[in-house]
Design a protein around this motif. Structure first.
Motif, mmCIF file in Angstrom:
data_model
loop_
_atom_site.group_PDB
_atom_site.id
_atom_site.type_symbol
_atom_site.label_atom_id
_atom_site.label_comp_id
_atom_site.label_asym_id
_atom_site.label_seq_id
_atom_site.Cartn_x
_atom_site.Cartn_y
_atom_site.Cartn_z
ATOM 1 N N ASN A 4 45.071 83.763 45.970
ATOM 2 C CA ASN A 4 45.792 83.653 47.304
ATOM 3 C C ASN A 4 44.687 83.675 48.307
ATOM 4 N N THR A 5 44.036 82.255 48.249
ATOM 5 C CA THR A 5 42.917 82.130 48.947
ATOM 6 C C THR A 5 42.895 80.826 50.012
ATOM 7 N N HIS A 6 44.360 80.439 50.061
ATOM 8 C CA HIS A 6 44.685 79.189 50.528
ATOM 9 C C HIS A 6 44.313 79.206 52.232
ATOM 10 N N GLY A 7 43.451 78.425 52.846
ATOM 11 C CA GLY A 7 43.395 78.703 54.333
ATOM 12 C C GLY A 7 42.137 79.617 54.602
ATOM 13 N N THR A 8 41.365 79.897 53.701
ATOM 14 C CA THR A 8 40.403 81.110 54.093
ATOM 15 C C THR A 8 39.378 80.364 55.342
ATOM 16 N N GLY A 9 38.832 79.267 55.126
ATOM 17 C CA GLY A 9 38.285 78.424 55.949
ATOM 18 C C GLY A 9 38.718 78.268 57.409
ATOM 19 N N CYS A 10 39.766 77.728 57.486
ATOM 20 C CA CYS A 10 40.638 77.557 58.582
ATOM 21 C C CYS A 10 40.616 78.899 59.199
ATOM 22 N N THR A 11 41.069 79.953 58.731
ATOM 23 C CA THR A 11 41.258 81.231 59.245
ATOM 24 C C THR A 11 40.054 81.986 59.667
ATOM 25 N N ALA B 283 46.629 89.535 50.821
ATOM 26 C CA ALA B 283 47.227 88.328 50.352
ATOM 27 C C ALA B 283 48.481 88.526 49.399
ATOM 28 N N ASP B 284 48.108 89.373 48.684
ATOM 29 C CA ASP B 284 49.241 89.394 47.472
ATOM 30 C C ASP B 284 50.395 90.379 47.970
ATOM 31 N N ARG B 285 50.422 90.668 49.188
ATOM 32 C CA ARG B 285 51.628 91.246 49.798
ATOM 33 C C ARG B 285 52.516 90.184 50.106
ATOM 34 N N LEU B 286 52.131 88.744 50.358
ATOM 35 C CA LEU B 286 52.996 87.789 50.678
ATOM 36 C C LEU B 286 53.419 87.017 49.342
ATOM 37 N N SER B 287 54.610 86.363 49.372
ATOM 38 C CA SER B 287 55.144 85.434 48.218
ATOM 39 C C SER B 287 55.236 84.405 48.678
ATOM 40 N N VAL B 288 54.471 83.172 48.633
ATOM 41 C CA VAL B 288 54.373 82.092 49.247
ATOM 42 C C VAL B 288 53.828 81.113 48.295
ATOM 43 N N GLY B 289 54.913 80.228 47.536
ATOM 44 C CA GLY B 289 54.339 79.438 46.297
ATOM 45 C C GLY B 289 53.840 79.755 45.168
ATOM 46 N N SER B 290 53.693 79.039 44.300
ATOM 47 C CA SER B 290 53.227 79.277 43.107
ATOM 48 C C SER B 290 51.996 78.966 42.435
ATOM 49 N N GLY B 291 51.103 78.202 43.564
ATOM 50 C CA GLY B 291 49.764 78.049 43.513
ATOM 51 C C GLY B 291 48.860 79.035 44.100
ATOM 52 N N HIS B 292 47.949 78.433 44.982
ATOM 53 C CA HIS B 292 47.114 79.013 45.550
ATOM 54 C C HIS B 292 47.728 79.534 47.132
ATOM 55 N N PRO C 48 48.813 81.540 50.614
ATOM 56 C CA PRO C 48 47.803 81.842 51.827
ATOM 57 C C PRO C 48 47.289 83.356 51.961
ATOM 58 N N VAL C 49 46.296 83.532 52.845
ATOM 59 C CA VAL C 49 45.963 84.801 53.160
ATOM 60 C C VAL C 49 46.930 85.435 54.068
ATOM 61 N N HIS C 50 46.833 86.739 54.315
ATOM 62 C CA HIS C 50 47.847 87.554 55.232
ATOM 63 C C HIS C 50 47.220 87.645 56.529
ATOM 64 N N HIS C 51 47.618 86.602 57.510
ATOM 65 C CA HIS C 51 46.925 86.576 58.722
ATOM 66 C C HIS C 51 47.189 87.790 59.658
ATOM 67 N N PHE C 52 48.530 88.290 59.361
ATOM 68 C CA PHE C 52 48.907 89.440 60.360
ATOM 69 C C PHE C 52 48.805 90.829 59.539
ATOM 70 N N HIS C 53 47.577 90.877 58.825
ATOM 71 C CA HIS C 53 47.699 92.077 57.753
ATOM 72 C C HIS C 53 47.449 93.417 58.761
ATOM 73 N N GLY C 54 46.818 93.220 60.058
ATOM 74 C CA GLY C 54 46.613 94.459 60.643
ATOM 75 C C GLY C 54 47.692 94.687 61.460
ATOM 76 N N LEU C 55 48.715 93.752 61.707
ATOM 77 C CA LEU C 55 49.888 94.108 62.735
ATOM 78 C C LEU C 55 51.281 94.322 61.900
ATOM 79 N N TRP C 56 51.513 93.765 60.751
ATOM 80 C CA TRP C 56 52.715 93.732 60.259
ATOM 81 C C TRP C 56 52.674 95.134 59.279
ATOM 82 N N THR C 57 53.733 95.896 59.414
ATOM 83 C CA THR C 57 53.842 97.331 58.625
ATOM 84 C C THR C 57 54.242 97.171 57.118
ATOM 85 N N SER C 58 54.679 95.940 56.748
ATOM 86 C CA SER C 58 55.240 95.744 55.236
ATOM 87 C C SER C 58 54.922 94.193 54.849
#
Length: 266
Positions: free
Chosen positions: A205-212, A245-254, A256-266
């Motif tokens: 799950n590394t979709h959008g790493t460069g943009c981010t 990133a693996d805390r998210l469940s978005v799609g079946s391919g690559h 996305p990364v978790h942009h709010f990993h430092g802000l969301w508690t779950s």
């Protein structure tokens, strides 16, 4: 001060990359996000199915509208698509006194090409010399230079030097495509080189790493940090976003990364 950061990029309908990722990364790093949309893509975690460029006059009008009313503290440039869009963006940014982070988006994670091959020279001639720093990954650096992709750190250093010779003030070569347990990035500027190293995170799950990363970097620069400080903070942020990133469940391919990993508690 909350910095105002302008993202100039394409839209990703799945939300993992492009303008949507930029808004999330800018916000998570403490900036206020503004946008100029250059293209609308239909895509998901498995690939790109359609791309519709925004008319050149509308791209120019978006830039003009923001510049006429808002103090811009930094700019991130992502997907541009073609030579005429590149020229339009370069003209729209004339005279702007703010750091510019150029992420030369050429190929999507799925392998779909997002920058026309005949536009590479235009990018090198018009926007590379204007950028405060460019953030190519290894395939993008090779594409810009017309060479084989770097295979090790020495190759990265050589290609970074060649990119700087095109007129770049600084280049951040992203080494995520190298093999091995580490993911090294190289910052090369007038004052020398700095390696920013992190452990490779085992995830697809590394979709959008460069943009981010580039948006986080622009936000850090807009907040007044030096380039080495901003790169270090952005690298730490993207490493955390990939690790979560693996805390998210978005799609079946690559996914996305978790942009709010430092802000969301779950």
């Amino acid at each position: 001060m909350i910095p105002n950061i302008l993202s100039i990029a394409g839209s990703d309908s799945s939300g993992g990359a492009g303008i949507q990722a930029d808004i999330k990364a800018i916000s998570a790093n403490g900036g206020f996000a503004m946008t100029v949309v250059t293209a609308i893509t239909a895509q998901n975690t498995q690939g790109v199915t359609a791309v519709s460029p925004v008319p050149l006059d509308v791209i120019a009008a978006q830039i003009d509208a923001v510049r006429a009313d808002v103090d811009i503290h930094a700019v991130k440039i992502g997907m541009l698509g073609g030579a005429e869009v590149i020229r339009t963006v370069a003209e729209g940014l004339q005279g702007l006194d703010a750091p510019i982070v150029l992420d030369p988006v050429m190929v999507a994670k799925s392998g779909d090409r997002l920058l026309a091959a005949d536009a590479v020279a235009t990018l090198a001639d018009t926007l590379l010399p204007r950028a405060t720093v460019a953030t190519p990954n290894l395939p993008e650096a090779a594409d810009l230079l017309g060479v084989e992709e770097a295979q090790d750190r020495e190759d990265m250093r050589t290609q970074a030097e060649r990119l700087r010779a095109l007129g770049l003030s600084a280049v951040l070569m992203k080494g995520g495509h190298l093999m091995g347990e580490r993911s090294p990035d190289l910052l090369l500027q007038d004052s020398g080189e700095t390696w920013i190293d992190a452990a490779r995170v085992p995830t697809r799950n590394t979709h959008g790493t460069g943009c981010t990363l580039s948006s986080a970097l622009a936000t850090q620069l807009g907040a007044g940090r030096t380039l080495p400080e901003a790169v270090s903070a952005a690298k730490s942020y993207i490493t955390g976003a990939i690790a979560a990133a693996d805390r998210l469940s978005v799609g079946s391919g690559h996914g996305p990364v978790h942009h709010f990993h430092g802000l969301w508690t779950s």
